[in-house]
Design a protein around this motif. Structure first.
Motif, PDB file in Angstrom:
ATOM      1  N   VAL A  71       0.866  -1.191   0.000  1.00 18.38           N
ATOM      2  CA  VAL A  71       0.000   0.000   0.000  1.00 18.38           C
ATOM      3  C   VAL A  71       0.901   1.238   0.000  1.00 18.38           C
ATOM      4  O   VAL A  71       2.130   1.124   0.077  1.00 18.38           O
ATOM      5  CB  VAL A  71      -0.952   0.047   1.225  1.00 18.38           C
ATOM      6  CG1 VAL A  71      -1.884  -1.157   1.249  1.00 18.38           C
ATOM      7  CG2 VAL A  71      -0.165   0.138   2.537  1.00 18.38           C
ATOM      8  N   THR A 102      -1.428   5.458   3.262  1.00 13.43           N
ATOM      9  CA  THR A 102      -2.418   4.499   3.774  1.00 13.43           C
ATOM     10  C   THR A 102      -1.964   3.941   5.119  1.00 13.43           C
ATOM     11  O   THR A 102      -2.771   3.780   6.035  1.00 13.43           O
ATOM     12  CB  THR A 102      -2.657   3.378   2.736  1.00 13.43           C
ATOM     13  OG1 THR A 102      -3.271   3.974   1.587  1.00 13.43           O
ATOM     14  CG2 THR A 102      -3.556   2.279   3.271  1.00 13.43           C
ATOM     15  N   ASP A 129      -3.786   1.809  -4.345  1.00 14.75           N
ATOM     16  CA  ASP A 129      -3.950   0.757  -3.339  1.00 14.75           C
ATOM     17  C   ASP A 129      -5.416   0.696  -2.901  1.00 14.75           C
ATOM     18  O   ASP A 129      -6.271   1.417  -3.422  1.00 14.75           O
ATOM     19  CB  ASP A 129      -2.978   0.946  -2.159  1.00 14.75           C
ATOM     20  CG  ASP A 129      -3.335   2.123  -1.260  1.00 14.75           C
ATOM     21  OD1 ASP A 129      -4.437   2.676  -1.398  1.00 14.75           O
ATOM     22  OD2 ASP A 129      -2.509   2.489  -0.410  1.00 14.75           O
TER      23      ASP A 129
END
Lengths: 71, 148
Positions: free
Chosen positions: A32, A36, B83
């Motif tokens: 990620v 995040t 993501d």
């Protein structure tokens, strides 16, 4: 402002315990972005189950050792 | 914003800022052109196809230039796919912007049903599309700000 999810985590503490793993390194390890990881640490974002397992594996712990449910 | 703080801004939030600014500027120019022409004509100006095409070409060129500059500044981030959190933000923003687009589009249809002004219908539908796209980027920025 959205209400933060009732999920707690020990990410910062665990990063420090494991030789000060950086947020970037953790982000790369679990796939990620660093932002995040920051959002997870601050409790502003609850990771997917897959990411939660990936994080736990980085620290060689179970998911429940990393994340908790705020009573 | 300090350079250090700017480094913490996600790449996709930066692109959202750039795209929102480009589209807002393009939309303002388009609206200004339509309002000026309508005032001069004393009625709603007809759509000028050449200007609409020029609008899209300028938007595309400006986007490519700014995105290339952003990507050159952060090549690693630019090459990283979105993501899970970024995908959720993109989905939510796209969903909400759909509502923003529908409201003026319905208003445009209502206006046409009452006034049968096809020129105004064109401009309002075009405005709906622009608003929808701008709001998509604005919602992305808001969601990135909330969850960062």
């Amino acid at each position: 402002m959205a209400k933060p999810p009732p999920i707690t985590n020990r990410l910062r503490e665990l990063r420090e315990q494991h030789g000060g793993i950086s947020q970037s390194a953790l982000a790369e390890a679990i796939g990620v972005t660093r932002q995040t990881v920051i959002a997870i640490e601050l409790g502003k974002y609850s990771p997917s189950l897959e990411s939660a397992f990936r994080i736990a594996r980085v620290f060689d712990l179970g998911v429940e050792d990393v994340f908790g449910w705020e009573a | 914003m300090s350079p250090a703080a700017l480094r913490n801004v996600p790449f996709r939030e930066k692109t959202a800022w750039v795209m929102a600014a480009i589209l807002a500027a393009g939309s303002a120019i388009y609206l200004n052109m339509v309002i000026s022409a309508s005032r001069a004509l004393g009625q709603t100006a007809p759509p000028v196809v050449g200007f609409v095409i020029a609008y899209f070409v300028v938007i595309v060129i400006a986007s490519v230039l700014f995105m290339s500059a952003l990507a050159a500044a952060s090549p690693k981030e630019a090459n990283t796919p979105a993501d899970e959190r970024e995908k959720i933000i993109g989905d939510k923003a796209g969903n909400w912007s759909g509502y923003v687009m529908v409201v003026p589009a319905l208003g445009a249809l209502w206006h046409y049903a009452v006034n049968t002004d096809g020129n105004m219908l064109f401009h309002l539908v075009f405005l709906s599309l622009m608003l929808g796209q701008i709001s998509d980027y604005v919602f992305q920025i808001v969601l990135y700000r909330q969850a960062s």
